[in-house]
Design a protein around this motif. Structure first.
Motif, mmCIF file in Angstrom:
data_model
loop_
_atom_site.group_PDB
_atom_site.id
_atom_site.type_symbol
_atom_site.label_atom_id
_atom_site.label_comp_id
_atom_site.label_asym_id
_atom_site.label_seq_id
_atom_site.Cartn_x
_atom_site.Cartn_y
_atom_site.Cartn_z
ATOM 1 N N SER D 286 0.828 -1.216 0.000
ATOM 2 C CA SER D 286 0.000 0.000 0.000
ATOM 3 C C SER D 286 0.858 1.262 0.000
ATOM 4 O O SER D 286 0.352 2.358 -0.197
ATOM 5 C CB SER D 286 -0.896 0.017 1.238
ATOM 6 N N GLY D 287 2.168 1.097 0.260
ATOM 7 C CA GLY D 287 3.020 2.283 0.328
ATOM 8 C C GLY D 287 3.005 2.925 1.714
ATOM 9 O O GLY D 287 3.619 3.972 1.936
ATOM 10 N N ARG D 288 2.300 2.300 2.653
ATOM 11 C CA ARG D 288 2.239 2.830 4.017
ATOM 12 C C ARG D 288 2.461 1.701 5.023
ATOM 13 O O ARG D 288 2.057 0.584 4.779
ATOM 14 C CB ARG D 288 0.868 3.462 4.307
ATOM 15 N N VAL D 289 3.126 2.021 6.095
ATOM 16 C CA VAL D 289 3.248 1.075 7.186
ATOM 17 C C VAL D 289 2.765 1.778 8.448
ATOM 18 O O VAL D 289 3.247 2.868 8.771
ATOM 19 C CB VAL D 289 4.694 0.530 7.319
ATOM 20 N N ARG D 290 1.772 1.209 9.086
ATOM 21 C CA ARG D 290 1.182 1.792 10.289
ATOM 22 C C ARG D 290 0.794 3.264 10.061
ATOM 23 O O ARG D 290 0.992 4.120 10.925
ATOM 24 C CB ARG D 290 2.177 1.659 11.442
ATOM 25 N N PHE D 292 2.185 5.406 8.145
ATOM 26 C CA PHE D 292 3.287 6.258 7.679
ATOM 27 C C PHE D 292 3.665 5.894 6.235
ATOM 28 O O PHE D 292 3.848 4.722 5.933
ATOM 29 C CB PHE D 292 4.517 6.076 8.567
ATOM 30 N N ARG D 293 3.857 6.894 5.406
ATOM 31 C CA ARG D 293 4.319 6.632 4.038
ATOM 32 C C ARG D 293 5.736 6.068 4.080
ATOM 33 O O ARG D 293 6.613 6.644 4.712
ATOM 34 C CB ARG D 293 4.345 7.938 3.230
ATOM 35 N N HIS D 294 5.964 4.939 3.460
ATOM 36 C CA HIS D 294 7.346 4.471 3.319
ATOM 37 C C HIS D 294 7.727 4.590 1.849
ATOM 38 O O HIS D 294 6.862 4.781 0.983
ATOM 39 C CB HIS D 294 7.516 3.048 3.855
ATOM 40 N N THR D 295 9.021 4.512 1.575
ATOM 41 C CA THR D 295 9.481 4.758 0.210
ATOM 42 C C THR D 295 10.138 3.522 -0.405
ATOM 43 O O THR D 295 10.834 3.611 -1.418
ATOM 44 C CB THR D 295 10.486 5.940 0.194
ATOM 45 N N MET D 296 9.882 2.378 0.199
ATOM 46 C CA MET D 296 10.525 1.148 -0.291
ATOM 47 C C MET D 296 10.057 0.774 -1.692
ATOM 48 O O MET D 296 10.833 0.230 -2.477
ATOM 49 C CB MET D 296 10.256 0.008 0.687
ATOM 50 N N ASN D 297 8.805 1.069 -2.003
ATOM 51 C CA ASN D 297 8.280 0.669 -3.308
ATOM 52 C C ASN D 297 8.583 1.665 -4.417
ATOM 53 O O ASN D 297 8.319 1.382 -5.585
ATOM 54 C CB ASN D 297 6.763 0.465 -3.232
#
Lengths: 329, 329, 329, 329
Positions: D286-290, D292-297
């Protein structure tokens, strides 16, 4: 001069040993193998296990005095392959001769130092004497040499010594440089007496060899060396017995198409065709190539060595219409 | 045809706007800028902020109807630079004409779809009518088009729609393809009526345009378009007023030196010199180039687009002896 | 002590300046901004243009004497965000005070040297005097400092000088180290008189500061400095006026969950909650962490700094259940 | 239940087979090896030859019916190691049982499909019957499964078939998913009859197994499977004969320290210590963890799988104070 035959085969992975069967189909025996020189598809840097894998599968299958030289990095259009150097039997002459050898095992603290240069110089000189060739007849000296892993760095420090660099990637360049200076000394390109001073001054001094091709790897502790020589072409057309030739010429920079086109013209004049190309690639440390700023040294995502192989590989592969070429750093 | 002048300048960083002063020194005014087309030194992929930075510093400085087209990725020997297209004033003719425009903003779910292709086709057709040129006279259509970021993917899903791909990097290719098909339709390279079917079939069908150069970026939501045209060279020698020409030719593959040498021969025959090269690079999706296995598609450390730019850039830069060339994916 | 308020906002890209509006909605004015400290989503290394982009969009919007400190690299679960430090007006006290400043512009040959350490030490000492705080009350000194680009290396050589390193990535570590030693000197963690010797000995000597957080970037030529201080918690419960506190503690290594849990216990005892975490991450240069061999220093595909931020970021984000934390190298 | 003993050893490289000697020193024989489960230091992606190298050196040394499961990727603090599962002899009971097997070789077009899921389900079910354990007693099912290389993609197309994906990296996820669904079916986590529909719907449907750990590799053409089971802890303290236990619990997301602390509490209550951890890591699609936006994808320089292993590895290694843990994607 003991003649060698050259075969080149594509490989489907670093573990692909099918070329062994193919040389047998061509009437050769594995016992004739002098060297297996390959490009494998790893990153060509410190943690390139494609080289180690290739060494692991090939070394049990070749004569004890044969050498493997695997160089990682088939960036861009470059294609994984192996080049096999085979001893011709009887009095067959091919026009090309080769000889291979090893230095002694280098202690971790010797990697990249004057001592490595000296060991390489000594071995190359021995091989040339065995082959009975002049320095002018030598067109290529291939060396595979060790690098400093974290474990080797630790071993050096455990002995109370200071490593030449703490950066494992940087150690690859130091080791290549020491080998190249060794070759240059053996070929008379630098005076042997200058080697200590050259090694002290570091790489900034721009000493170089026009015949050396050195690459580093974590998969070995000594230096594997191959010397390739070719007599000057005779005035008459080459006979079937002298159908292999080597020509060489330094590239001025990574964009030097002119030198390549010059060599290709020579081949064309002799009605020849290109069997294999051995070339070096480098990201100019000045940050500029032919006056243009390049970004290979400031790209923190891709090491400059990978950039350089891709670019020079792209140029040469396009010019010779062959992607199975040996381009290393 | 409204004539354009071309200037090319190296840049020291994506934020370098010094070319603005240089065109003024050459007697031009920023109000004459039609397009700023640049190569910046990011990764050329999804998270390439060098493009965004260049757009951010240039866009306030150019006319409202001018376009920026920044392509990231100066792998290998490629050198960061900008090419400025400037409207000539009065009746000066240069032999080269250009026109620029934008599509409307594309909604996230339209990126990479038939709708994008249609919008690009319509805009390119309008620009060609404005320029009053034939499809044969068009040598290049440059498009910068959007991609799908994580945020755009989320917006699509929030509307209950399914994105064309969940992979942001893959969306770059989809967007480029849609733009290229739009260009091909406008230039009559594919029948306009076939566009829906082509877009449904996906990229496997090998439809292409010989004139399109499309790249994707996160820094924009519409498509920026530049059409470049050149009349056929007249039989007489080019006059000073017609000193700029465009020649073009598709490359058969990433190793196609022959096509490049053919074009360079044309330039040489006209006693010309190369001002700028616009070329596309690709890692052949079949995993082979000219029969040789390449490893660009299986390298999980470096995206295939970076490999391809480095290799094709290395080839072309070497052949034209210029590293400030526009090589994109 | 002049009190500061802290706000933290997620950003959708390095160019996202929406936090400016959000502080206004919270009753603050941009003129109160003392510092913008952000994590942006670039590689955090030499060619990280996300930092430059963030600086370019923020700097025109903040007071002339405010500083920006952008650190690239939101590896793993880390989330891009900015922390704004705002001057409280009137006699409002928050329990937290901060002061910011710049060193003079450093000449290329000064980057990473004793001179940089001295400039940082001087500026930090000045800021502490302005704030009237003791070294014990200081919990964090943030510094953003320059690195050596290819252009700066060339400038140094053009002056006939030898750069401290020819490796642009390595220059980032040298610059961070010089800044940290400067901070340590200002805080009395190392005797000021030892600075020249420490800088001569290089990083091997393991001198360090428990309060320093330094990061390097190509986007600036001076050092941006923020000093954060907090009085010791009083015996009584914190009042509304003293609701912000800083606690700090060095991590023994990248796996030191215990130190973090210890600090979180302190927060819990005060019935507090974590507003923001500032932590440093490092790939232990010995090649081992807590006795275990790690591979961060031999991974030629991903720089060790990116590995380290991802790992330490993963640990801290999990423990505080917050991904918008400031983890840098 | 046939009992197994577990040993864990650090390895100095993927080719390090020294653990073989160490188990002999501990009184075990290589013939007792059931499985070699290792983390090697490659990129864990398509071109990870560290896995192939480890398989090549280990497979000739273990019983024909034993399996190897090598997972590449020791990002961040993670440390290369192997875990050996050894059959206890006689009636020794350890409290832990394991069984291993292979599926048949999968044709290229079967990789990542319903057929793979079915083959895995069948084999897991067989192994559970052999072990005579209930689904509740199973705590881990490890699967190593094939991926699609360029060569396999070509083979599929040569047969006139359409591969499930043209992206070799994406094929790793597809293959893992098929294996995981197979495990879920065997464990009753999804109804076996739903498998065809689940596999048609693709990964978007969020079906999952709480016990599966699947990873893909180019080094094999079948699936290697290990089932690990443990009886529920008895009310009495564990005896020496039942000194090994398995506990398991799904992590809600990549920041779920709470679940880990919960399991560690269980271990502490039993006065136990952690021998080994097997965990999965993922960059939330989804591009989010908990929240928060993450940038792994959207990081085109580092694959999301590498980010995720580094972050989750950093969290777990910190909590258990052990870096030799098995964290995979």
């Amino acid at each position: 001069m003991a003649s060698v035959q050259i075969f080149k085969f594509s490989i489907s992975s670093p573990a692909d040993i099918s070329p062994l069967q193919k040389i047998q189909e061509a009437g050769y025996d594995p016992s004739q193998i002098l060297a297996v020189v390959g490009k494998t598809e790893g990153n060509g840097c410190v943690n390139d296990f494609s080289r180690t894998l290739a060494s692991a599968v090939w070394e049990p299958l070749i004569p004890a005095d044969a050498v493997t030289v695997f160089s990682g990095g088939t960036e861009g259009v470059l294609s994984p392959h192996v080049t096999l150097f085979l001893r011709e039997t009887g009095d067959a002459t091919t026009g090309l001769s080769a000889s291979v050898g090893h230095t002694r095992t280098l202690a971790p603290h010797e990697v990249g130092t004057e001592e490595q240069a000296r060991q390489v110089a000594t071995t190359v000189a021995q091989l040339m004497r065995q082959m009975d060739v002049t320095t002018e007849q030598v067109h290529l000296v291939l060396v595979k040499c060790p690098l400093l892993t974290s474990d080797k760095l630790q071993a050096i420090r455990a002995q109370g010594m200071v490593p030449i660099t703490s950066d494992t990637y940087e150690s690859m360049a130091r080791s290549r440089y020491a080998s190249a200076i060794g070759i240059a000394a053996a070929l008379g390109e630098v005076p042997e007496g200058d080697v200590p001073a050259i090694m002290r001054q570091g790489q900034g001094e721009h000493r170089w060899s026009a015949k050396a091709s050195c690459s580093s790897g974590a998969e070995l502790d000594d230096c594997h060396i191959l010397v390739l020589a070719s007599p000057a072409p005779t005035s008459s057309s080459p006979t079937r017995q002298q159908r292999l030739h080597a020509v060489s010429r330094p590239m001025a920079d990574a964009m030097d198409a002119a030198s390549l086109l010059h060599l290709l013209d020579q081949v064309r004049k002799d009605a020849g065709e290109v069997v294999q190309v051995f070339a070096k690639a480098e990201a100019d440390p000045s940050g500029r190539v032919r006056g243009f700023r390049h970004t290979m040294n400031t790209d923190s995502d891709i090491h400059s060595t990978r950039h350089a192989r891709a670019a020079v590989g792209g140029l040469i592969a396009g010019l010779v219409s062959d992607a199975e070429i040996y381009i290393t750093i």
